[in-house]
Write a protein that holds these residues in place. Structure first.
Motif, PDB file in Angstrom:
ATOM      1  N   PRO A   5       0.648  -1.208   0.089  1.00  0.00           N
ATOM      2  CA  PRO A   5      -0.022   0.103   0.089  1.00  0.00           C
ATOM      3  C   PRO A   5       0.931   1.150   0.085  1.00  0.00           C
ATOM      4  O   PRO A   5       2.056   1.239   0.440  1.00  0.00           O
ATOM      5  N   SER A   6       0.302   2.353  -0.474  1.00  0.00           N
ATOM      6  CA  SER A   6       1.141   3.408  -0.568  1.00  0.00           C
ATOM      7  C   SER A   6       1.402   3.991   0.687  1.00  0.00           C
ATOM      8  O   SER A   6       0.611   3.757   1.647  1.00  0.00           O
ATOM      9  N   LEU A   7       1.988   5.146   0.769  1.00  0.00           N
ATOM     10  CA  LEU A   7       2.220   6.012   2.082  1.00  0.00           C
ATOM     11  C   LEU A   7       0.953   6.473   2.598  1.00  0.00           C
ATOM     12  O   LEU A   7       0.468   6.219   3.968  1.00  0.00           O
ATOM     13  N   ALA A   8       0.140   6.876   1.630  1.00  0.00           N
ATOM     14  CA  ALA A   8      -1.117   7.630   2.214  1.00  0.00           C
ATOM     15  C   ALA A   8      -2.094   6.615   2.757  1.00  0.00           C
ATOM     16  O   ALA A   8      -2.701   6.781   3.764  1.00  0.00           O
ATOM     17  N   VAL A   9      -2.072   5.456   2.052  1.00  0.00           N
ATOM     18  CA  VAL A   9      -3.046   4.300   2.600  1.00  0.00           C
ATOM     19  C   VAL A   9      -2.458   3.956   4.070  1.00  0.00           C
ATOM     20  O   VAL A   9      -3.408   3.618   4.927  1.00  0.00           O
ATOM     21  N   CYS A  12      -3.177   6.477   6.669  1.00  0.00           N
ATOM     22  CA  CYS A  12      -4.602   6.528   6.917  1.00  0.00           C
ATOM     23  C   CYS A  12      -5.060   5.443   7.857  1.00  0.00           C
ATOM     24  O   CYS A  12      -5.804   5.534   8.896  1.00  0.00           O
ATOM     25  N   GLU A  13      -4.758   4.084   7.256  1.00  0.00           N
ATOM     26  CA  GLU A  13      -5.220   2.809   8.036  1.00  0.00           C
ATOM     27  C   GLU A  13      -4.455   2.991   9.326  1.00  0.00           C
ATOM     28  O   GLU A  13      -5.099   2.279  10.320  1.00  0.00           O
ATOM     29  N   GLU A  14      -3.433   3.665   9.680  1.00  0.00           N
ATOM     30  CA  GLU A  14      -2.624   3.427  10.795  1.00  0.00           C
ATOM     31  C   GLU A  14      -3.489   4.389  12.043  1.00  0.00           C
ATOM     32  O   GLU A  14      -3.895   4.029  12.973  1.00  0.00           O
ATOM     33  N   LEU A  15      -3.963   5.414  11.361  1.00  0.00           N
ATOM     34  CA  LEU A  15      -5.000   6.356  12.197  1.00  0.00           C
ATOM     35  C   LEU A  15      -6.122   5.683  12.538  1.00  0.00           C
ATOM     36  O   LEU A  15      -6.604   5.603  13.679  1.00  0.00           O
ATOM     37  N   ASP A  48      -8.371   5.612  -3.284  1.00  0.00           N
ATOM     38  CA  ASP A  48      -8.173   6.805  -4.133  1.00  0.00           C
ATOM     39  C   ASP A  48      -8.394   8.097  -2.744  1.00  0.00           C
ATOM     40  O   ASP A  48      -8.108   9.225  -2.980  1.00  0.00           O
ATOM     41  N   ALA A  49      -9.475   7.651  -2.157  1.00  0.00           N
ATOM     42  CA  ALA A  49     -10.114   8.521  -1.115  1.00  0.00           C
ATOM     43  C   ALA A  49      -8.895   8.687  -0.213  1.00  0.00           C
ATOM     44  O   ALA A  49      -8.602  10.111   0.358  1.00  0.00           O
ATOM     45  N   TYR A  50      -8.039   7.776   0.218  1.00  0.00           N
ATOM     46  CA  TYR A  50      -6.889   7.983   1.146  1.00  0.00           C
ATOM     47  C   TYR A  50      -6.079   8.911   0.542  1.00  0.00           C
ATOM     48  O   TYR A  50      -5.181   9.841   1.059  1.00  0.00           O
ATOM     49  N   GLU A  51      -5.768   8.771  -0.598  1.00  0.00           N
ATOM     50  CA  GLU A  51      -4.649   9.447  -1.354  1.00  0.00           C
ATOM     51  C   GLU A  51      -4.949  10.863  -1.320  1.00  0.00           C
ATOM     52  O   GLU A  51      -4.226  12.218  -1.176  1.00  0.00           O
ATOM     53  N   GLY A  58      -2.504  15.314   5.219  1.00  0.00           N
ATOM     54  CA  GLY A  58      -1.225  14.915   5.761  1.00  0.00           C
ATOM     55  C   GLY A  58      -0.499  15.459   6.600  1.00  0.00           C
ATOM     56  O   GLY A  58       0.240  15.199   7.261  1.00  0.00           O
ATOM     57  N   ARG A  59      -0.499  16.814   6.395  1.00  0.00           N
ATOM     58  CA  ARG A  59       0.564  17.901   7.217  1.00  0.00           C
ATOM     59  C   ARG A  59       0.021  18.120   8.405  1.00  0.00           C
ATOM     60  O   ARG A  59       0.578  18.588   9.424  1.00  0.00           O
TER      61      ARG A  59
END
Length: 271
Positions: A5-9, A12-15, A48-51, A58-59
């Motif tokens: 999974p990408s960094l964004a995913v 988001c999943e970690e949160l 896509d939503a996570y991206e 993200g900041r």
């Protein structure tokens, strides 16, 4: 080979997992737990939503965390069943105020008639004639020891200092209760409930409007950090666990947002 999974995913999943762990540790929000687990199981639909969310927020991970918190709790707070209950409560409160006003009016008349008979007939009804006597009796019956111990001696001193003519009659107090009820406006305790119950008929749009309100007011997503229609639709579809026949799309969210903006604009013009 599975694609990582990408960094964004990942972020988001970690949160989401952190929110899930916190809720489980405190044994709270079972409904939110189900929503988070559903989102974690539907990564493909939400990628896509996570991206987009990570790009925009993200900041400020605290804002992103708050968004997921609001999203996970909203289905329990603003489901069709819950909003239906709120609509019924709103209706019942209005009806109760009407009934209270009518009962108070009739009771006040009967109290006045009793007082008249006390003064003009050769019989006397040994009932309360001072409003403080009613309060003392209520405190005794309800075992309101704080009032009896700390307040009553002060009111008794006032009662002794000022005669009956200085105080409102019991009937006038009952009249005031009725006037208060008939003039009362039944209001929602928060803007999301207003958004969810303002339409005449219930529907899924109630939930969407409440969620958008929460994201704007609680999360602080203004037009400068606005989530796209497609992303919001994807988040709602997963949060509500909608199937293929009932999925919302970006056009639905877009048209709903447009209608709400027009409503707010019309309301401002009327004021």
């Amino acid at each position: 080979m599975a694609i990582s999974p990408s960094l964004a995913v990942q972020q988001c999943e970690e949160l989401l997992r952190k929110e899930l762990q916190d809720n489980q540790a405190r044994n709270i929000l079972a409904g939110a737990k189900r929503v988070i687990e559903m989102m974690l199981s539907r990564r493909t639909e939400l990628s896509d939503a996570y991206e987009e969310l990570y790009t925009r927020l993200g900041r400020t991970p605290q804002t992103l965390r708050l968004l997921f918190e609001v999203l996970s709790r909203a289905p329990g707070q603003y489901s069709e069943v819950q909003i239906s209950k709120e609509r019924k409560a709103q209706k019942e409160l209005r009806e109760l105020n009407q009934r209270i006003a009518g009962l108070a009016e009739e009771l006040a008349k009967q109290i006045v008639r009793k007082s008249t008979l006390n003064d003009t007939s050769r019989f006397y009804s040994e009932t309360h004639h001072h409003i403080f006597d009613v309060i003392y009796s209520a405190a005794k019956e309800s075992k309101h020891y704080e009032f009896q111990q700390y307040v009553q001696e002060h009111t008794e001193a006032l009662q002794s200092q000022f005669g009956l003519k200085y105080w409102q009659s019991i009937s006038s107090v009952v009249d005031a209760i009725g006037a208060d009820a008939i003039n009362a406006e039944v209001k929602a305790s928060d803007s999301a409930t207003v958004a969810a119950t303002e339409s005449r008929r219930s529907g899924r749009s109630d939930f969407v409007k409440a969620l958008i309100d929460q994201m704007e007011k609680v999360v602080g997503l203004s037009k400068h950090h606005r989530i796209s229609d497609n992303t919001l639709a994807s988040l709602i579809n997963c949060a509500l666990d909608l199937d293929a026949d009932t999925l919302l799309d970006g056009d639905y969210i877009k048209h709903l947002r447009q209608r709400e903006r027009m409503k707010r604009s019309d309301a401002k013009e009327r004021t």
